[in-house]
Design an enzyme around this catalytic site. Sequence first.
Site, PDB file in Angstrom:
ATOM      1  N   SER A  10       0.843  -1.187   0.000  1.00  0.00           N
ATOM      2  CA  SER A  10       0.000   0.000   0.000  1.00  0.00           C
ATOM      3  C   SER A  10       0.881   1.241   0.000  1.00  0.00           C
ATOM      4  CB  SER A  10      -0.902   0.004   1.232  1.00  0.00           C
ATOM      5  OG  SER A  10      -1.467   1.290   1.368  1.00  0.00           O
ATOM      6  N   HIS A  35      -1.119  -1.056  -4.224  1.00  0.00           N
ATOM      7  CA  HIS A  35      -2.434  -0.656  -3.709  1.00  0.00           C
ATOM      8  C   HIS A  35      -2.402   0.855  -3.479  1.00  0.00           C
ATOM      9  CE1 HIS A  35      -6.170  -1.439  -1.433  1.00  0.00           C
ATOM     10  NE2 HIS A  35      -5.743  -0.541  -0.563  1.00  0.00           N
ATOM     11  N   ASP A  37      -4.466   4.136  -2.078  1.00  0.00           N
ATOM     12  CA  ASP A  37      -5.560   4.509  -1.172  1.00  0.00           C
ATOM     13  C   ASP A  37      -5.988   5.952  -1.366  1.00  0.00           C
ATOM     14  OD1 ASP A  37      -6.049   2.190   0.532  1.00  0.00           O
ATOM     15  OD2 ASP A  37      -3.968   2.442   1.156  1.00  0.00           O
ATOM     16  N   MET A  39      -8.466   8.821  -0.101  1.00  0.00           N
ATOM     17  CA  MET A  39      -9.340   9.193   1.038  1.00  0.00           C
ATOM     18  C   MET A  39      -9.808  10.625   0.845  1.00  0.00           C
ATOM     19  SD  MET A  39      -7.054   7.699   4.137  1.00  0.00           S
ATOM     20  CE  MET A  39      -6.482   5.997   4.138  1.00  0.00           C
ATOM     21  N   HIS A  68      -8.147   1.902  -4.328  1.00  0.00           N
ATOM     22  CA  HIS A  68      -9.143   1.723  -3.267  1.00  0.00           C
ATOM     23  C   HIS A  68      -9.754   3.089  -2.980  1.00  0.00           C
ATOM     24  CE1 HIS A  68      -9.723   0.568   1.293  1.00  0.00           C
ATOM     25  NE2 HIS A  68     -10.868   0.706   0.662  1.00  0.00           N
ATOM     26  N   MET A  70     -11.837   5.336  -1.007  1.00  0.00           N
ATOM     27  CA  MET A  70     -12.555   5.612   0.251  1.00  0.00           C
ATOM     28  C   MET A  70     -13.160   7.004   0.093  1.00  0.00           C
ATOM     29  SD  MET A  70      -9.682   3.956   2.720  1.00  0.00           S
ATOM     30  CE  MET A  70      -8.463   4.069   1.426  1.00  0.00           C
ATOM     31  N   MET A 139     -12.339  -5.163   4.683  1.00  0.00           N
ATOM     32  CA  MET A 139     -11.468  -4.296   5.482  1.00  0.00           C
ATOM     33  C   MET A 139     -11.246  -4.941   6.850  1.00  0.00           C
ATOM     34  SD  MET A 139     -10.521  -1.709   3.708  1.00  0.00           S
ATOM     35  CE  MET A 139      -9.626  -0.904   5.043  1.00  0.00           C
ATOM     36  N   ASP A 177      -7.372  -5.863   3.763  1.00  0.00           N
ATOM     37  CA  ASP A 177      -6.638  -4.596   3.856  1.00  0.00           C
ATOM     38  C   ASP A 177      -6.697  -4.062   5.284  1.00  0.00           C
ATOM     39  OD1 ASP A 177      -5.480  -2.116   3.380  1.00  0.00           O
ATOM     40  OD2 ASP A 177      -7.101  -1.366   2.109  1.00  0.00           O
TER      41      ASP A 177
HETATM   42  C1  DX5 Z   1      -6.538   1.963   5.386  1.00  0.00           C
HETATM   43  C2  DX5 Z   1      -6.009   1.714   3.996  1.00  0.00           C
HETATM   44  C3  DX5 Z   1      -4.968   0.656   3.949  1.00  0.00           C
HETATM   45  C4  DX5 Z   1      -3.700   1.000   4.691  1.00  0.00           C
HETATM   46  C5  DX5 Z   1      -3.039  -0.259   5.122  1.00  0.00           C
HETATM   47  O1  DX5 Z   1      -7.635   2.814   5.332  1.00  0.00           O
HETATM   48  O2  DX5 Z   1      -7.056   1.332   3.135  1.00  0.00           O
HETATM   49  O3  DX5 Z   1      -4.670   0.289   2.615  1.00  0.00           O
HETATM   50  O4  DX5 Z   1      -2.803   1.747   3.937  1.00  0.00           O
HETATM   51  O5  DX5 Z   1      -1.976   0.074   5.933  1.00  0.00           O
HETATM   52  P1  DX5 Z   1      -1.399  -0.918   7.027  1.00  0.00           P
HETATM   53  O6  DX5 Z   1      -0.913  -2.144   6.300  1.00  0.00           O
HETATM   54  O7  DX5 Z   1      -0.297  -0.137   7.655  1.00  0.00           O
HETATM   55  O8  DX5 Z   1      -2.517  -1.243   7.973  1.00  0.00           O
HETATM   56 ZN    ZN Z   2      -6.606   0.364   1.147  1.00  0.00          ZN
END
Ligand code: DX5
Ligand code: ZN
Length: 246
Positions: A10, A35, A37, A39, A68, A70, A139, A177
């Site tokens: 990630s 991956h 992320d 947000m 991903h 969010m 998740m 994840d």
């Molecule tokens: C959390 C993200 C994850 C995160 C995982 O909201 O979607 O992808 O980056 O990080 P670790 O492996 O540190 O939990």
């Molecule tokens: Zn993620």
Amino acid sequence: MQHRHLIAPSLLACDFSQLREELRAIEKAGAAWAHFDVMDGAFVPNISIGLPILEACRKNTLLTLDVHLMVQNPERYLEQFAAAGADILTIHAEATAHAHRAVQMIKNLGKRAGLAINPGTPIEAFRPLLPDLDLILVMSVNPGFGGQQFIPSSLERLQQAARLRDQLNPQCLLEVDGGVNQKNIHSIALAGADILVAGSAIFSAPSIRENFAALQAKLEGREMLIAPSGTATNESMTLEFTEETS
Ligand code: DX5
Ligand code: ZN
């Protein structure tokens, strides 16, 4: 259907001032996916990275970019994320009243479609869309931040999700994840996850290469081989991941 397990680093945990080098390092370590992320500060209480950084990644790597989202009402941005270089677009079931429409949009854009659920959402939420999905994401932390603890009940949720997947769409990949580390990765894989996202467990000391190799070794339930020079080796890194989605 048996899927090959795959670790997806990630990028949330990477050093963004060295993005190109970080991508190179995960490639060299043996990753096939990255991956990504996104947000939005509304669906989750944090803001991360978005379209321009995804474009920068696309220009600098051939890795499968596993995006991903969010993001509240993700259908507003699917076209732009597809154009920016996503290979897989995963939306949250909780983020839209129109998940079916969003999944169809992703497929019409020629991308692989994923559906994610938070730890408080029943696994059954996958059922109506599963036949159309390429990936389901369970998740194992509440989304919004890297570096959180794996929620133990996620193991049982993964088993349930794997059963539902096997029943309705055996080709669909099951992703997990949040909080994946060297201690728990083996049990998580045994519970049925195919794609194991790892952020802090990859981008922390000692090095991306060593962390990836150690995670891969634990995943396969074997000890790391230490070469005479003291450098870690990992024979499975040369194995190719076979894409099983069609
Ligand atoms: C959390 C993200 C994850 C995160 C995982 O909201 O979607 O992808 O980056 O990080 P670790 O492996 O540190 O939990
Ligand atoms: Zn993620």
